[in-house]
Each structure stands twice: as C-alpha cells, then as structure tokens.
Design a protein around this motif. Structure first.
Motif, PDB file in Angstrom:
ATOM      1  N   PHE A 279      15.994  10.312  12.133  1.00 22.51           N
ATOM      2  CA  PHE A 279      14.740  10.050  12.839  1.00 22.51           C
ATOM      3  C   PHE A 279      13.559  10.557  12.014  1.00 22.51           C
ATOM      4  CE2 PHE A 279      11.375  11.733  15.579  1.00 22.51           C
ATOM      5  CZ  PHE A 279      10.977  10.569  16.223  1.00 22.51           C
ATOM      6  N   GLY A 280      13.643  11.804  11.536  1.00 24.59           N
ATOM      7  CA  GLY A 280      12.564  12.381  10.736  1.00 24.59           C
ATOM      8  C   GLY A 280      12.325  11.604   9.459  1.00 24.59           C
ATOM      9  N   ALA A 281      13.408  11.222   8.785  1.00 26.05           N
ATOM     10  CA  ALA A 281      13.275  10.458   7.543  1.00 26.05           C
ATOM     11  C   ALA A 281      12.683   9.077   7.813  1.00 26.05           C
ATOM     12  CB  ALA A 281      14.635  10.330   6.856  1.00 26.05           C
ATOM     13  N   ALA A 282      13.058   8.471   8.935  1.00 25.19           N
ATOM     14  CA  ALA A 282      12.487   7.164   9.280  1.00 25.19           C
ATOM     15  C   ALA A 282      10.985   7.297   9.540  1.00 25.19           C
ATOM     16  CB  ALA A 282      13.197   6.580  10.501  1.00 25.19           C
ATOM     17  N   GLY A 283      10.581   8.365  10.203  1.00 22.84           N
ATOM     18  CA  GLY A 283       9.157   8.600  10.422  1.00 22.84           C
ATOM     19  C   GLY A 283       8.399   8.791   9.117  1.00 22.84           C
ATOM     20  N   LEU A 284       8.984   9.543   8.194  1.00 24.43           N
ATOM     21  CA  LEU A 284       8.342   9.747   6.894  1.00 24.43           C
ATOM     22  C   LEU A 284       8.337   8.457   6.073  1.00 24.43           C
ATOM     23  CD1 LEU A 284       9.648  13.315   5.968  1.00 24.43           C
ATOM     24  CD2 LEU A 284       7.452  12.666   6.976  1.00 24.43           C
ATOM     25  N   LEU A 285       9.345   7.615   6.257  1.00 23.34           N
ATOM     26  CA  LEU A 285       9.363   6.305   5.599  1.00 23.34           C
ATOM     27  C   LEU A 285       8.202   5.447   6.109  1.00 23.34           C
ATOM     28  CD1 LEU A 285      11.153   4.366   3.746  1.00 23.34           C
ATOM     29  CD2 LEU A 285      11.992   3.474   5.903  1.00 23.34           C
ATOM     30  N   VAL A 286       7.985   5.456   7.415  1.00 17.72           N
ATOM     31  CA  VAL A 286       6.867   4.698   7.992  1.00 17.72           C
ATOM     32  C   VAL A 286       5.535   5.252   7.483  1.00 17.72           C
ATOM     33  CG1 VAL A 286       5.641   4.182  10.149  1.00 17.72           C
ATOM     34  CG2 VAL A 286       8.129   3.920  10.022  1.00 17.72           C
ATOM     35  N   MET A 287       5.411   6.583   7.447  1.00 19.17           N
ATOM     36  CA  MET A 287       4.179   7.182   6.943  1.00 19.17           C
ATOM     37  C   MET A 287       3.946   6.802   5.485  1.00 19.17           C
ATOM     38  SD  MET A 287       3.960  10.938   8.661  1.00 19.17           S
ATOM     39  CE  MET A 287       2.295  11.159   8.090  1.00 19.17           C
ATOM     40  N   THR A 288       5.006   6.796   4.688  1.00 18.40           N
ATOM     41  CA  THR A 288       4.877   6.387   3.290  1.00 18.40           C
ATOM     42  C   THR A 288       4.407   4.942   3.210  1.00 18.40           C
ATOM     43  OG1 THR A 288       6.608   7.929   2.626  1.00 18.40           O
ATOM     44  CG2 THR A 288       6.104   6.144   1.091  1.00 18.40           C
ATOM     45  N   GLY A 289       4.946   4.095   4.067  1.00 19.02           N
ATOM     46  CA  GLY A 289       4.523   2.702   4.096  1.00 19.02           C
ATOM     47  C   GLY A 289       3.052   2.544   4.439  1.00 19.02           C
ATOM     48  N   VAL A 290       2.579   3.328   5.396  1.00 20.09           N
ATOM     49  CA  VAL A 290       1.160   3.276   5.769  1.00 20.09           C
ATOM     50  C   VAL A 290       0.296   3.730   4.598  1.00 20.09           C
ATOM     51  CG1 VAL A 290      -0.600   4.305   7.266  1.00 20.09           C
ATOM     52  CG2 VAL A 290       1.562   3.507   8.247  1.00 20.09           C
ATOM     53  N   VAL A 291       0.687   4.830   3.970  1.00 26.69           N
ATOM     54  CA  VAL A 291      -0.071   5.330   2.816  1.00 26.69           C
ATOM     55  C   VAL A 291      -0.073   4.282   1.703  1.00 26.69           C
ATOM     56  CG1 VAL A 291      -0.136   7.100   1.012  1.00 26.69           C
ATOM     57  CG2 VAL A 291       0.328   7.761   3.377  1.00 26.69           C
ATOM     58  N   GLN A 292       1.100   3.687   1.453  1.00 23.77           N
ATOM     59  CA  GLN A 292       1.210   2.689   0.395  1.00 23.77           C
ATOM     60  C   GLN A 292       0.337   1.479   0.677  1.00 23.77           C
ATOM     61  OE1 GLN A 292       2.694   2.483  -2.640  1.00 23.77           O
ATOM     62  NE2 GLN A 292       1.712   0.495  -2.754  1.00 23.77           N
ATOM     63  N   LEU A 293       0.392   0.974   1.897  1.00 24.57           N
ATOM     64  CA  LEU A 293      -0.320  -0.262   2.220  1.00 24.57           C
ATOM     65  C   LEU A 293      -1.824  -0.076   2.395  1.00 24.57           C
ATOM     66  CD1 LEU A 293       2.198  -1.876   4.718  1.00 24.57           C
ATOM     67  CD2 LEU A 293       1.702  -2.593   2.366  1.00 24.57           C
ATOM     68  N   PHE A 294      -2.221   1.028   3.037  1.00 23.77           N
ATOM     69  CA  PHE A 294      -3.617   1.148   3.460  1.00 23.77           C
ATOM     70  C   PHE A 294      -4.434   2.200   2.717  1.00 23.77           C
ATOM     71  CE2 PHE A 294      -1.299  -0.366   7.261  1.00 23.77           C
ATOM     72  CZ  PHE A 294      -1.862  -1.626   7.329  1.00 23.77           C
ATOM     73  N   VAL A 295      -3.786   3.164   2.111  1.00 28.52           N
ATOM     74  CA  VAL A 295      -4.543   4.270   1.520  1.00 28.52           C
ATOM     75  C   VAL A 295      -4.540   4.202  -0.008  1.00 28.52           C
ATOM     76  CG1 VAL A 295      -4.831   6.769   1.418  1.00 28.52           C
ATOM     77  CG2 VAL A 295      -4.037   5.703   3.540  1.00 28.52           C
ATOM     78  N   TYR A 296      -3.362   4.227  -0.606  1.00 26.08           N
ATOM     79  CA  TYR A 296      -3.248   4.196  -2.065  1.00 26.08           C
ATOM     80  C   TYR A 296      -2.287   3.096  -2.504  1.00 26.08           C
ATOM     81  CZ  TYR A 296      -5.437   8.807  -1.861  1.00 26.08           C
ATOM     82  OH  TYR A 296      -6.291   9.843  -1.628  1.00 26.08           O
ATOM     83  N   PRO A 297      -2.687   1.828  -2.387  1.00 24.70           N
ATOM     84  CA  PRO A 297      -1.769   0.735  -2.729  1.00 24.70           C
ATOM     85  C   PRO A 297      -1.389   0.684  -4.207  1.00 24.70           C
ATOM     86  CG  PRO A 297      -3.961  -0.111  -2.231  1.00 24.70           C
ATOM     87  CD  PRO A 297      -3.978   1.354  -1.911  1.00 24.70           C
ATOM     88  N   GLU A 298      -2.174   1.335  -5.068  1.00 30.16           N
ATOM     89  CA  GLU A 298      -1.861   1.319  -6.496  1.00 30.16           C
ATOM     90  C   GLU A 298      -0.807   2.359  -6.868  1.00 30.16           C
ATOM     91  OE1 GLU A 298      -4.722   4.513  -5.730  1.00 30.16           O
ATOM     92  OE2 GLU A 298      -4.631   2.446  -5.083  1.00 30.16           O
ATOM     93  N   ALA A 299      -0.360   3.171  -5.929  1.00 27.01           N
ATOM     94  CA  ALA A 299       0.534   4.292  -6.242  1.00 27.01           C
ATOM     95  C   ALA A 299       1.997   4.012  -5.893  1.00 27.01           C
ATOM     96  CB  ALA A 299       0.051   5.545  -5.505  1.00 27.01           C
ATOM     97  N   PHE A 300       2.431   2.754  -6.003  1.00 22.78           N
ATOM     98  CA  PHE A 300       3.813   2.450  -5.608  1.00 22.78           C
ATOM     99  C   PHE A 300       4.846   3.116  -6.510  1.00 22.78           C
ATOM    100  CE2 PHE A 300       7.698  -0.129  -5.746  1.00 22.78           C
ATOM    101  CZ  PHE A 300       8.116   0.080  -4.451  1.00 22.78           C
ATOM    102  N   TRP A 301       4.735   2.927  -7.812  1.00 23.68           N
ATOM    103  CA  TRP A 301       5.763   3.459  -8.698  1.00 23.68           C
ATOM    104  C   TRP A 301       5.689   4.957  -8.861  1.00 23.68           C
ATOM    105  CZ3 TRP A 301       9.960   1.057  -9.153  1.00 23.68           C
ATOM    106  CH2 TRP A 301       9.988  -0.329  -9.091  1.00 23.68           C
ATOM    107  N   ASN A 302       4.553   5.522  -8.594  1.00 29.57           N
ATOM    108  CA  ASN A 302       4.434   6.970  -8.683  1.00 29.57           C
ATOM    109  C   ASN A 302       3.433   7.430  -7.656  1.00 29.57           C
ATOM    110  OD1 ASN A 302       4.671   9.569  -9.571  1.00 29.57           O
ATOM    111  ND2 ASN A 302       3.294   9.306 -11.295  1.00 29.57           N
ATOM    112  N   PRO A 303       3.801   8.091  -6.615  1.00 28.45           N
ATOM    113  CA  PRO A 303       5.115   8.634  -6.263  1.00 28.45           C
ATOM    114  C   PRO A 303       5.805   7.920  -5.105  1.00 28.45           C
ATOM    115  CG  PRO A 303       3.447   9.858  -5.110  1.00 28.45           C
ATOM    116  CD  PRO A 303       2.733   8.751  -5.865  1.00 28.45           C
TER     117      PRO A 303
END
Length: 152
Positions: A92-116
């Motif tokens: 559950f915790g890892a799934a939540g962090l996966l969703v948060m990573t997705g939000v950060v990737q899509l909406f905050v820092y889309p250029e940061a996919f490969w790192n980190p």
C-alpha cells in the motif's frame, strides 16, 4: 570453480538474502520521500507545515489549491514513507509513493524521468510485486492472519 560459483549463487537464492535486498529497497525509496517531507516542515517541529511550502506548491510546482495539495503531499510523504520504512502495509505504501512519483513526473518535473524518477518507479514496483520481505512488520501480520485463517 563452477561448484564455488554455484554455491555462491545458492546463497543469493535464499529468503535471507531477498529479505536484506528488500530492506535496502524499502529504505532507499522511503528515504527520498521522507527527506522531501522534512523540507516542508518548520525546523524543530514534527508536522507543522512551513508556510513557504504553500509558495513552493503555488509558484514552482504550479499545483492547484496549494494550501490543500501542500498539506496532502507533506502528510502523504511522511506517512507512506514511514509505512515503507517499517515494512508495514508495504505494498500500500509503495503504491502511494508510486502515485506520488507519477504526479511529480507528470506535473512538476517532467524532464526528470531518467534521473531520478525511473529509479523511484522501479523501487516502488519491486515492493508492490514482492512485498516488504523477511524483515518487514508485514511478516508478523501475515503470520497472525494466516494463523487465524487456519483455525476452524
């Protein structure tokens, strides 16, 4: 020589080694979010959100409703990373962090996919697939529920 390699590989194919590896994976993923969460808190406080957090969410992250999303993200980073560190409700915790990573990737820092971000995705996916491992509090709950389920 081949026998020596086979014995070394056999050591790696144990629950103990997998448990150690999953512990490191849990700590590596959770540490990223825990450290991020602590930057959003007033120095010396436990969960008092620093007002600059709302400016960050509004001006740099361009998130809607920064007073709400800032609080939600800060609490989620603390809570979900604590669950993952302890190995309690790991998936559950890892799934939540996966969703948060997705939000950060899509909406905050889309250029940061490969790192980190790709690393965070990978760590979260490993935990979702394998669970917390031998050294997780989940193991105690698994045994307790299995014992209750096995009695007529």
């Amino acid at each position: 020589m081949i026998s020596l390699i086979q014995r070394a590989l056999a050591l790696l194919d144990t629950r103990l080694f997998e448990g150690l590896a999953l512990l490191v994976v849990r700590l590596a993923l959770a540490a990223q979010f825990w450290r991020s969460a602590r930057t959003k808190i007033v120095d010396g406080a436990w969960l008092q959100i620093d007002p600059i957090t709302f400016d960050l969410f509004r001006d740099e992250y361009h998130m809607p409703y920064p007073e709400f999303t800032g609080v939600l993200a800060t609490w989620a980073e603390h809570g979900l990373s604590a669950l993952v560190m302890l190995g309690l409700a790991t998936r559950f915790g890892a799934a939540g962090l996966l969703v948060m990573t997705g939000v950060v990737q899509l909406f905050v820092y889309p250029e940061a996919f490969w790192n980190p971000h790709v690393l965070w995705f990978a760590l979260a996916l490993v935990l979702i697939a394998r669970g917390g491992g031998l050294f997780a509090l989940d193991r105690g709950f698994d045994r307790a529920f299995a014992a209750k389920g096995s009695t007529p």
